[in-house]
Write an enzyme that holds these catalytic residues in place. Structure first.
Site, PDB file in Angstrom:
ATOM      1  N   TYR A 168      20.030  -2.102   1.206  1.00 49.82           N
ATOM      2  CA  TYR A 168      20.151  -2.171   2.742  1.00 49.82           C
ATOM      3  C   TYR A 168      20.219  -3.274   2.744  1.00 49.82           C
ATOM      4  O   TYR A 168      18.981  -3.619   3.602  1.00 49.82           O
ATOM      5  CB  TYR A 168      19.175  -0.760   3.262  1.00 49.82           C
ATOM      6  CG  TYR A 168      19.420   0.307   3.069  1.00 49.82           C
ATOM      7  CD1 TYR A 168      20.616   0.706   2.697  1.00 49.82           C
ATOM      8  CD2 TYR A 168      18.408   1.258   2.999  1.00 49.82           C
ATOM      9  CE1 TYR A 168      21.002   2.250   2.688  1.00 49.82           C
ATOM     10  CE2 TYR A 168      18.868   2.435   3.507  1.00 49.82           C
ATOM     11  CZ  TYR A 168      19.942   3.423   2.999  1.00 49.82           C
ATOM     12  OH  TYR A 168      20.719   3.777   3.336  1.00 49.82           O
ATOM     13  N   LEU A 191      15.578  -4.784  -3.205  1.00 50.16           N
ATOM     14  CA  LEU A 191      14.953  -4.171  -1.994  1.00 50.16           C
ATOM     15  C   LEU A 191      15.806  -2.676  -1.503  1.00 50.16           C
ATOM     16  O   LEU A 191      15.724  -1.919  -0.873  1.00 50.16           O
ATOM     17  CB  LEU A 191      14.245  -4.669  -0.875  1.00 50.16           C
ATOM     18  CG  LEU A 191      13.170  -4.359  -0.043  1.00 50.16           C
ATOM     19  CD1 LEU A 191      12.389  -3.454  -0.711  1.00 50.16           C
ATOM     20  CD2 LEU A 191      12.600  -4.918   1.404  1.00 50.16           C
ATOM     21  N   CYS A 240       0.377  15.719   5.606  1.00 49.56           N
ATOM     22  CA  CYS A 240       1.824  16.875   6.006  1.00 49.56           C
ATOM     23  C   CYS A 240       3.010  16.216   5.270  1.00 49.56           C
ATOM     24  O   CYS A 240       3.755  15.882   5.752  1.00 49.56           O
ATOM     25  CB  CYS A 240       2.229  16.441   7.456  1.00 49.56           C
ATOM     26  SG  CYS A 240       2.500  17.911   8.116  1.00 49.56           S
ATOM     27  N   TRP A 292      -0.711  -5.761   6.834  1.00 48.04           N
ATOM     28  CA  TRP A 292      -0.081  -5.865   8.230  1.00 48.04           C
ATOM     29  C   TRP A 292      -0.577  -4.721   9.429  1.00 48.04           C
ATOM     30  O   TRP A 292      -0.709  -5.133  10.112  1.00 48.04           O
ATOM     31  CB  TRP A 292       1.166  -4.909   8.204  1.00 48.04           C
ATOM     32  CG  TRP A 292       1.472  -4.223   7.812  1.00 48.04           C
ATOM     33  CD1 TRP A 292       1.353  -2.807   8.470  1.00 48.04           C
ATOM     34  CD2 TRP A 292       1.980  -4.085   6.437  1.00 48.04           C
ATOM     35  NE1 TRP A 292       2.085  -1.707   6.850  1.00 48.04           N
ATOM     36  CE2 TRP A 292       2.263  -2.036   5.831  1.00 48.04           C
ATOM     37  CE3 TRP A 292       2.742  -4.963   5.174  1.00 48.04           C
ATOM     38  CZ2 TRP A 292       2.726  -1.690   4.438  1.00 48.04           C
ATOM     39  CZ3 TRP A 292       2.476  -3.995   3.866  1.00 48.04           C
ATOM     40  CH2 TRP A 292       3.154  -2.822   3.851  1.00 48.04           C
ATOM     41  N   ASP A 296       9.449   8.460  13.431  1.00 43.02           N
ATOM     42  CA  ASP A 296      10.298   8.143  11.983  1.00 43.02           C
ATOM     43  C   ASP A 296       9.986   9.358  11.762  1.00 43.02           C
ATOM     44  O   ASP A 296      10.277  10.285  12.068  1.00 43.02           O
ATOM     45  CB  ASP A 296       9.685   7.010  10.948  1.00 43.02           C
ATOM     46  CG  ASP A 296       8.460   7.652  11.241  1.00 43.02           C
ATOM     47  OD1 ASP A 296       8.103   8.483  11.863  1.00 43.02           O
ATOM     48  OD2 ASP A 296       7.612   7.107  10.085  1.00 43.02           O
ATOM     49  N   THR A 327      11.755   2.313   3.393  1.00 40.15           N
ATOM     50  CA  THR A 327      11.445   2.321   2.110  1.00 40.15           C
ATOM     51  C   THR A 327       9.979   2.958   2.360  1.00 40.15           C
ATOM     52  O   THR A 327       9.311   2.734   2.834  1.00 40.15           O
ATOM     53  CB  THR A 327      11.281   0.905   1.969  1.00 40.15           C
ATOM     54  OG1 THR A 327      12.972   0.054   2.627  1.00 40.15           O
ATOM     55  CG2 THR A 327      11.386  -0.265   0.656  1.00 40.15           C
ATOM     56  N   GLU A 349       7.951  -4.208   9.537  1.00 33.16           N
ATOM     57  CA  GLU A 349       8.829  -2.887   9.853  1.00 33.16           C
ATOM     58  C   GLU A 349      10.380  -2.738   9.223  1.00 33.16           C
ATOM     59  O   GLU A 349      10.742  -1.992   8.824  1.00 33.16           O
ATOM     60  CB  GLU A 349       8.852  -3.451  11.394  1.00 33.16           C
ATOM     61  CG  GLU A 349       7.276  -2.744  11.991  1.00 33.16           C
ATOM     62  CD  GLU A 349       6.832  -1.123  11.671  1.00 33.16           C
ATOM     63  OE1 GLU A 349       7.445  -0.181  11.141  1.00 33.16           O
ATOM     64  OE2 GLU A 349       5.693  -0.300  12.202  1.00 33.16           O
ATOM     65  N   TYR A 378      13.140   3.235  16.888  1.00 35.56           N
ATOM     66  CA  TYR A 378      12.179   2.837  16.071  1.00 35.56           C
ATOM     67  C   TYR A 378      11.038   1.547  16.027  1.00 35.56           C
ATOM     68  O   TYR A 378       9.743   1.061  16.427  1.00 35.56           O
ATOM     69  CB  TYR A 378      12.574   3.344  14.295  1.00 35.56           C
ATOM     70  CG  TYR A 378      10.994   2.707  13.578  1.00 35.56           C
ATOM     71  CD1 TYR A 378       9.987   3.784  13.515  1.00 35.56           C
ATOM     72  CD2 TYR A 378      10.885   1.959  12.496  1.00 35.56           C
ATOM     73  CE1 TYR A 378       8.556   3.877  12.823  1.00 35.56           C
ATOM     74  CE2 TYR A 378       9.340   1.235  11.859  1.00 35.56           C
ATOM     75  CZ  TYR A 378       8.652   2.250  12.645  1.00 35.56           C
ATOM     76  OH  TYR A 378       7.348   2.175  11.650  1.00 35.56           O
ATOM     77  N   CYS A 433      -6.277  21.084   7.012  1.00 33.63           N
ATOM     78  CA  CYS A 433      -5.726  20.228   8.061  1.00 33.63           C
ATOM     79  C   CYS A 433      -6.680  19.859   9.313  1.00 33.63           C
ATOM     80  O   CYS A 433      -6.297  20.866   9.301  1.00 33.63           O
ATOM     81  CB  CYS A 433      -3.942  20.515   7.602  1.00 33.63           C
ATOM     82  SG  CYS A 433      -3.405  19.153   9.300  1.00 33.63           S
ATOM     83  N   CYS A 469      -1.324  24.933  14.283  1.00 34.62           N
ATOM     84  CA  CYS A 469       0.405  24.404  14.200  1.00 34.62           C
ATOM     85  C   CYS A 469       0.782  25.740  14.191  1.00 34.62           C
ATOM     86  O   CYS A 469       1.011  26.636  13.379  1.00 34.62           O
ATOM     87  CB  CYS A 469      -0.435  23.468  12.192  1.00 34.62           C
ATOM     88  SG  CYS A 469       1.549  23.230  11.183  1.00 34.62           S
TER      89      CYS A 469
END
Length: 356
Positions: free
Chosen positions: A78, A76, A188, A20, A134, A39, A33, A116, A198, A204
């Site tokens: 939901y 999958l 992260c 994608w 998210d 997932t 999405e 989202y 990082c 940070c």
DNA sequence: AATCCGGGGTC
DNA sequence: GACCCAGGATT
């Protein structure tokens, strides 16, 4: 360098190849999405491939039977995602001539598309400067700015959303949104993030304060309910069985299962007198054999299902009244079922094969 | 504001 | 066993 540009630089060097990411076709982005909501990429990827193969365009998805969509979605979880996916495909094909809404606000009106997903599609497909928030973004921002507001409260949602809007890269919305999510997933991470290497470790706040492993803060989830499922698997003349489609509210809506007797605790003595059971038996001779003595514990987010399967063999030379619920045993594989049922079917049929 | 909705990976 | 995952809908 700006926060967003540092992330984009990191992203261009570290991003994973995904199908994608090779398109801006809103149908494919939307599909990916929805599949990826709650997932992991590794789990969703094969489903994305099978859906794009079975339904190359939104019109193909729209004209499919809902049962076929659910069957492809099987495993999958939901499952409302699959039903909303299908409803939205029909809406776009039939009402919008197959053309997706082209901005955040209109995307938000689609079933199954929330804040989202609308942001993701709008930024990736139409370069709109709307930030995604998210699970990855909550983690990255809470750490970088050392924010301990619980993320699963209205206050936290509002606070992080406002921060995300400020940080949004208006030149490269697509790259920035994907960058911060990929950064959260690979660098992260929830456990053992790679702070030593990082690119943001000089600024940070959580790293400076030593609070990285405490962030983000999330309120405790509610208690898990225990339920006791007793499935009756009719085997009629070694040929037919019975399945029902789950309707109404609750788990596995739209999926199929065998006749179910739910009981309090694991007490099975009541089964033989249960109306569902006696109705199937009528006055016919029968034999009932437990498939598993120890309950199979199937764990969902909010429920643990203690499950037993009982094989109910019924032989009847008379012609059966055609029941809508009665199907050929060998066709059982073609119906969408929850994993719990699918696992049983697999084990039952392999046992049948090896014993005969 | 709280709860529901899956299945699987990770530690 | 606890936590998390490219969240959204419902009550």
């Amino acid at each position: 360098m700006k926060f967003s540009k540092k992330l984009i630089t990191w992203y261009l060097q570290n991003k994973r190849a995904m199908p994608w990411r090779e398109t801006k076709n809103p149908y494919h982005i939307w599909l990916s999405e929805i599949i990826l909501q709650q997932t992991r990429v590794a789990q969703g990827l094969p489903y994305y491939l099978s859906f794009t193969k079975a339904f190359p365009t939104v019109f193909d998805l729209a004209k499919a039977e809902e049962e076929k969509v659910l069957k492809l979605w099987q495993g999958l979880g939901y499952y409302s995602r699959a039903r909303n996916l299908h409803a939205t495909a029909k809406y776009i094909a039939e009402e919008l001539n197959g053309v997706f809404p082209s901005n955040y606000k209109e995307l938000l009106t689609l079933k199954g598309v929330g804040d989202y997903t609308a942001s993701a599609i709008a930024s990736i497909c139409y370069n709109e400067a709307v930030p995604v928030v998210d699970g990855n973004v909550y983690r990255v921002l809470s750490r970088y700015f050392n924010i301990d507001t619980p993320i699963n409260t209205p206050k936290g949602v509002k606070e992080f959303k406002e921060l995300a809007i400020e940080l949004m890269d208006h030149e490269e919305p697509d790259a920035y949104n994907q960058a911060i999510m990929e950064f959260g997933a690979l660098q992260c991470k929830p456990k053992s993030p790679y702070c030593i290497i990082c690119p943001l470790n000089d600024s940070c706040m959580a790293l400076k304060k030593g609070t990285v492993d405490q962030l983000p803060v999330k309120l405790k989830k509610t208690k898990i309910k225990k339920r006791y499922f007793n499935y009756i698997i009719p085997v009629i003349n070694d040929t037919y069985t019975i399945i029902n489609q789950r309707t109404g509210n609750g788990i596995w809506q739209g999926l199929y299962e065998f006749p179910l007797i739910e009981s309090e605790k694991t007490d099975i003595d009541t089964i033989a007198s249960h109306s569902l059971f006696t109705k199937m038996i009528k006055d016919k001779p029968y034999d009932i054999i437990p498939h598993n003595n120890e309950p199979i514990v199937h764990k969902l987010s909010h429920q643990h299902l203690y499950t037993r399967f009982f094989i109910l063999k019924i032989d009847d030379e008379s012609v059966f009244e055609a029941s809508e619920e009665m199907i050929l045993m060998r066709d059982v594989h073609s119906y969408p079922v929850p994993i719990l049922i699918g696992n049983f079917i697999d084990s039952f049929f392999s046992k049948e094969l090896t014993s005969s």
